[in-house]
Design an enzyme around this catalytic site. Structure first.
Site, short mmCIF file in Angstrom:
data_model
loop_
_atom_site.label_atom_id
_atom_site.label_comp_id
_atom_site.label_asym_id
_atom_site.label_seq_id
_atom_site.Cartn_x
_atom_site.Cartn_y
_atom_site.Cartn_z
CD GLU A 29 -2.95 1.16 2.31
OE1 GLU A 29 -3.24 0.09 2.85
OE2 GLU A 29 -3.49 2.24 2.60
NE ARG A 58 -9.46 -0.04 8.70
CZ ARG A 58 -10.74 -0.01 8.31
NH1 ARG A 58 -11.66 -0.67 8.99
NH2 ARG A 58 -11.11 0.67 7.25
CD GLU A 72 -8.37 -4.62 5.49
OE1 GLU A 72 -9.32 -3.85 5.24
OE2 GLU A 72 -7.31 -4.22 5.98
N1 LUZ Z 1 -5.64 1.89 4.31
C1 LUZ Z 1 -5.97 3.16 4.54
C2 LUZ Z 1 -6.31 0.87 4.87
O1 LUZ Z 1 -5.31 4.05 4.04
N2 LUZ Z 1 -7.03 3.43 5.31
C3 LUZ Z 1 -7.78 2.47 5.90
O2 LUZ Z 1 -8.74 2.76 6.57
C4 LUZ Z 1 -7.39 1.13 5.68
N3 LUZ Z 1 -8.06 0.14 6.26
C5 LUZ Z 1 -7.66 -1.10 6.07
C6 LUZ Z 1 -6.58 -1.35 5.25
N4 LUZ Z 1 -5.92 -0.39 4.66
MO1 MOS Z 2 -4.66 -2.94 3.29
S1 MOS Z 2 -4.03 -3.48 5.10
O1 MOS Z 2 -3.56 -2.48 2.23
O2 MOS Z 2 -6.18 -3.08 2.99
#
Ligand code: LUZ
Ligand code: MOS
Length: 755
Positions: free
Chosen positions: A229, A307, A710
């Site tokens: 990510e 989160r 998830e």
């Molecule tokens: N990535 C993000 C995430 O930028 N914001 C989120 O709320 C999120 N939640 C789960 C996985 N990736």
């Molecule tokens: Mo994510 S933890 O890249 O949804």
């Protein structure tokens, strides 16, 4: 339709699917290797590149001095350099990029670089960093009602501490990118990233170029799990920097041990909790301080913090809560997104607190869990009202469908009759919010072309990483046009076709991109329907439908096939292309008061886990994990059940065997697959049953099919507590511990500990 198989399965099995490292390289392609810090914290006194630079075949060694724009890659907080300047903050931190005619030459050159570092104190633990005042960002706190008053009103109050370790993503395809110059000094980069736009933006910043000069292309990833990510970005930026400066193609693929050493992982969390209950076992107050081990830079930590707070009470209603996360700065690689994104770490703590309270009160854990399950019109600590909660329903269904009562008795009997083996059971409910917690990120776009021969090409911002989002996109288009999926092609994810993407993350890929795609397809469909009405003198009230590649009027065929329709429409100069934009309605969140309605909806489920512990060896096997999961109306059972199974096993791995270990110097000891154990086929539960909750589905989910990426990871948390129950059955002296993962070594120690 719902049985459509993953469209990548053929290519994957035959080895014809293309990943970054499979792309035919252009003539003159150079290979890059990262020179990284051998120290976790120190001042760089001197780096001598002269010998390495002189080596035949070495093109250039890039350092921060060669950056034309900013030496800065921090996404949320600008606190992370691409290449270290005068200090290093973690072992494996990039200092320079060696670019050579071959990887072998680059490796030789790396050995010729001499570095002198003045060592500074190394901190690897979150609490230690906190005690020294080392924080990445200010603490975040969620409060509901009055926790102090809540404890006063409680009949019982218990305290404890917990630890959950990190987790290596172990995507099969390591981090990598391939950059090449285009004309006029523009750049194209093929990257294995979940976030093409983040890569584009960061390259623009580092090269000092406008975003439109940089094109990012993603074909598919060989797994990501959050690890791509944010942390796919530096490697793409480095390749782009070299390609731009040298005007030659540059490939940078991390080898496995470099990848494990240099990249961040799931955040380890240390926590202290206090839970208050009344005589009816209702949770009246819950207070937690979470010490998140953020690593040496922010990366996505501030969002992950959020989160954790959103999921701190999991599936339970807690009347008074005070939850605080401290993002602690340590000398480890910046920890990052990992499936669940801080949610699992939060959920573990409340489950631990309930287990602790149950043990002290000598009541079944499930009793405390059950009386506190969420119901409609309860409120989450962040202000969102609980709506359409399936919490109690999935819980009851697991108990009845999988014979929870009988299983308990069987286990009690088994444990009476056996000394070497003991069994344990646990129930693990989950409630997971769907939407990026950062509201502005909840948007997506899609571009649809119908070519004049009737074939269709679709582009979205979704990145395929093995989760089969492309197959789902294909289903959305096929469903809307009534077409055979074979006449639809999914294009690559590319920033010139889809701009300003949010990463494919937060389980939202199919919902956001699918809704945008559906919108684009519907606009095209309406245009075609209007044309059919006009061309055939039909009435507006006539119902026009597309089915099986044909047009139907009032459910009767008019002998007009899709191909003919498109060819006619094209000759009438009707636009056959559409670009659509979707944003999630209704969601909002006000960070100044930490209240709002951040999630489009929640996903619910419960897992029943049974484990058998070998009390001589400390090893364990999972007899079964039986799950009732809320898919909404699943658009593809095969894919969705596969996601649940994969997430479950990944969650079990995190909770039981995957043990990240850094020594006191900040060196990753578990730096290879011989020292880091992930679940294999032998560690998968002998029986995994996934039943779908019977429900009407959810309108904000694509085709009413809820996000699935998830939420099921957190079923794995049940594994920890099931094992602990088996240990207790063997050793009455055993003291509860909340220290994950529960490795066989820890089990063995627990089996034989004495008061
Ligand atoms: N990535 C993000 C995430 O930028 N914001 C989120 O709320 C999120 N939640 C789960 C996985 N990736
Ligand atoms: Mo994510 S933890 O890249 O949804």
């Amino acid at each position: 339709m719902s049985s459509m198989t993953n469209k990548d399965s053929n290519g994957h099995v035959r080895g014809t699917s293309l990943f970054v490292d499979d792309i035919n390289v252009r003539e003159g392609t150079l290979h890059a290797l990262v020179f990284d810090s051998p120290s976790a914290h120190g001042k760089i006194i001197k780096v001598d590149y002269s010998k390495a630079a002189e080596l035949a075949g070495v093109e250039q060694i890039f350092t921060y001095k060669d950056i034309p724009g900013e030496n800065q890659i921090g996404g949320i907080i600008p606190d992370e350099v691409l290449f270290a300047e005068n200090e290093v903050h973690f072992m494996g931190q990039p200092i320079a990029l060696i670019v050579a005619k071959s990887l072998a030459i680059a490796k030789k050159a790396k050995e010729l670089i001499k570095i002198e570092i003045e060592e500074l104190p190394v901190v690897t633990k979150a609490r230690e960093a906190f005690d020294k005042g080392l924080l990445i960002s200010p603490p975040r706190k969620f409060e509901l009602n009055d926790v102090a008053k809540g404890f006063e009103e409680s009949d019982y109050v218990f305290e404890g501490t917990t630890f959950t370790n990190g987790q290596e993503h172990l995507y099969l395809e390591t981090q990598g990118s391939y950059a090449f110059p285009l004309e006029n000094g523009n750049i194209k980069v093929v990257s294995s990233t979940q976030g093409p736009t983040s890569v584009q933006m960061t390259i623009a910043k580092v090269l000092g170029l406008a975003m439109h000069r940089i094109e990012i292309e993603v074909n598919r990833l060989g797994g990501a799990f959050g690890g791509k990510e944010d942390q796919a970005t530096p490697w793409a930026v480095m390749a782009a920097l070299a390609a731009y400066q040298l005007q030659k193609p540059v490939k940078l693929i991390l080898e496995r041990n470099d990848d494990m050493r240099m990249t961040g992982k799931r955040h380890p969390y240390e926590s202290t909790f206090k839970i208050g209950l009344n005589k009816d076992l209702k949770i009246i107050a819950f207070e937690v301080d979470y010490y998140q081990n953020s690593g040496a830079a922010a990366d996505l930590s501030p969002a992950i913090t959020e989160r954790t707070l959103f999921h701190a009470t999991n599936s339970y209603f807690v009347k008074n809560a005070k939850l605080t996360v401290y993002s602690c700065k340590t000398n480890l690689p910046p920890n990052t997104a990992f499936r669940g994104f801080g949610g699992p770490q939060g959920m573990y703590v409340i489950e631990a607190a309930i287990v602790k309270a149950a043990a002290e009160l000598q009541v079944p854990v499930s009793k405390i869990q059950e009386v506190n399950l969420l119901q409609d019109n309860d409120v989450f600590p962040y202000g969102q009202l609980v709506q359409n909660a399936a919490t109690k329903k999935v819980w009851q269904e697991v108990k009845s469908q999988f014979n929870w009562k009988e299983k308990q008795k069987e286990i009690t009997d088994f444990n009476k009759e056996n000394t070497q083996y003991k069994k344990g059971l646990s129930l693990m409910p989950i409630t997971f919010g769907i939407s990026f917690t950062n509201t502005p990120m909840n948007h997506a776009r899609a571009l649809v072309h119908i070519y004049q021969d009737g074939s269709v090409g679709i582009s979205t911002g979704a990145v395929e990483m093995g989760q089969s989002v492309n197959t789902k996109m294909l289903q959305v288009a096929a469903d809307t046009f009534g077409l055979n999926p074979d006449s639809i092609k999914i294009e690559t994810t590319n920033t010139t076709r889809i701009a300003n993407m949010s990463p494919t993350a937060a389980s939202t890929g199919a919902d956001l991109n699918g809704k945008a795609l559906q919108k684009a397809c519907n606009t095209l469909k309406t245009r075609l329907v209007n044309y059919i009405i006009a061309a055939n003198n039909l009435k507006d009230s006539d119902s026009i439908t597309f089915k099986d590649d044909e047009v139907y009027v009032n459910d009767r065929s008019i002998d007009l096939g899709w191909k003919q329709l498109i060819s006619d429409a094209f000759l009438q100069r009707i636009s056959l292309s559409e670009h659509a934009h979707y944003t999630t309605p209704e969601i909002h969140f006000d960070k100044s008061i930490e209240k709002g309605h951040p999630f489009a909806y929640h996903v619910y489920g419960t897992a029943l886990t049974v484990v058998t512990v070998d009390c001589i060896r400390g090893t364990y096997e999972f007899d079964s994990v039986e799950i009732v999961h809320d898919f909404g109306k699943s658009m593809n059972q095969g894919i969705d059940v596969g996601q649940v199974e994969g997430a479950l096993v990944q969650g079990i791995g995190w909770m039981t065997m995957e043990e990240i270990s850094y020594d006191s110097k900040g060196r990753l000891a578990s730096n290879s697959l011989s020292g880091y154990k992930v679940p294999d086929i032998f560690s998968v539960p002998k029986k995994v049953t996934v039943k779908a909750l019977d429900t009407e589905g959810e309108a904000m989910a694509i085709l009413k099919s809820k996000a699935v990426g998830e939420p099921p990871l957190m079923y794995g948390i049940g594994a920890y507590f099931a094992i602990q129950n088996a240990i207790k059955a063997f050793n009455p002296d055993y003291q509860l511990k909340f220290d994950a993962p529960m490795t066989p070594e820890k089990v063995l120690m627990g089996l034989y500990e004495r008061k």
